[in-house]
Design an enzyme around this catalytic site. Structure first.
Site, short mmCIF file in Angstrom:
data_model
loop_
_atom_site.label_atom_id
_atom_site.label_comp_id
_atom_site.label_asym_id
_atom_site.label_seq_id
_atom_site.Cartn_x
_atom_site.Cartn_y
_atom_site.Cartn_z
N ASN A 145 0.80 -1.45 0.46
CA ASN A 145 0.17 0.39 -0.14
C ASN A 145 1.00 1.16 -0.15
OD1 ASN A 145 -2.98 -1.42 -0.06
ND2 ASN A 145 -2.81 -1.44 1.59
N HIS A 146 0.03 2.68 -0.77
CA HIS A 146 0.25 3.60 -0.41
C HIS A 146 -0.33 4.59 0.58
CE1 HIS A 146 3.29 3.03 -4.53
NE2 HIS A 146 3.52 2.54 -4.38
N ARG A 147 1.04 5.17 1.25
CA ARG A 147 0.09 6.09 1.59
C ARG A 147 -0.95 7.04 0.39
NH1 ARG A 147 2.09 11.02 5.96
NH2 ARG A 147 -0.06 11.77 6.07
N SER B 162 0.64 10.26 -3.30
CA SER B 162 0.94 9.04 -3.33
C SER B 162 2.34 8.23 -3.18
CB SER B 162 -0.31 7.63 -3.96
OG SER B 162 0.14 7.70 -4.83
#
Length: 233
Positions: free
Chosen positions: A94-96, A102
């Protein structure tokens, strides 16, 4: 007609459990427990995966973004059936995405997980959990944090997220429930019976009760197992 004989079932530490008619083993089918040595992955007995082109590293093939020491885990139950091309996208992929960008700057700098471009907090890294006797069709993708109940069937190319109740058939992108395989009372009893916890010799002896849609026969088999366990104590 003489009764069918039951050959010995492969042990759960067998790498290639399928023997072809010519006596050779099928390289593309493996019990996962003996071929995965990864601190973040646990696999139940007799869960197998298949691949048209068998990889050298089955952990990397199934969960390419899960590295040793990552905050999350991947747990696979017993007797699961994982077709070619299935991928578990675990939470470290996952990316922020709650800020203006992102982009994961940290992975190109020092890999410091405390950097602001990395998602923060334990809740950002949920475990992915597969129950027992789950069948996942070819090319399906399991997203981070999915919790798939025992007895589920997942259609080919499906993209699965969230919590899926036991014995659900689902398909699509995003995957949606199509139906429950049995009524609630039957599902509750199947979960109580938990045949996947029986000794493998007992399981194969009651193959018909397990594989046929005959709850009475399976219930009778379960009671026999219970009596035997009680006698052994």
């Amino acid at each position: 007609m003489p009764p069918l004989t039951t050959p010995a079932f492969p042990q759960p530490d067998t790498r290639n459990p399928v023997t072809l008619p010519d006596g050779s083993v099928h390289d593309g089918t493996v019990f996962l427990k003996p071929v995965i040595d990864h601190p973040n992955i646990s696999v139940g007995d007799y869960t197998y995966a298949s691949a048209q082109e068998p990889p050298d590293d089955w952990a990397a093939r199934l969960a390419p973004y899960l590295y040793p020491g990552a905050p999350e885990r991947l747990t696979l139950g017993k007797f699961c059936q994982i077709a070619d091309g299935v991928t578990f996208i675990t939470a470290s992929a996952n990316h922020r995405h709650d800020g203006f960008s992102s982009f994961p700057f940290a992975i190109f700098l020092d890999m410091d997980r405390d950097r602001p471009s990395i998602p923060q907090g334990v809740e950002k890294y949920p475990d992915t959990v597969l129950g027992h006797d789950v069948w996942i069709g070819q090319g399906a993708t399991i997203l981070p944090g999915a919790r798939i109940g025992s007895g589920c069937i997942i259609g080919a190319r499906s993209v699965v997220r969230g919590t899926i109740p036991p014995y659900t058939v689902l398909a699509g992108n995003p995957a949606r429930p199509l139906r429950r395989r049995f009524d609630e009372a039957t599902i509750d009893r199947l979960l109580e019976i938990a045949w996947w916890d029986w000794p493998i010799e007992t399981i194969t002896a009651h193959e018909a009760a397990i594989c046929n849609r005959d709850l009475a026969a399976l219930d009778a088999a379960a009671k026999s197992v219970f009596r035997q366990r009680s006698a052994d104590k």
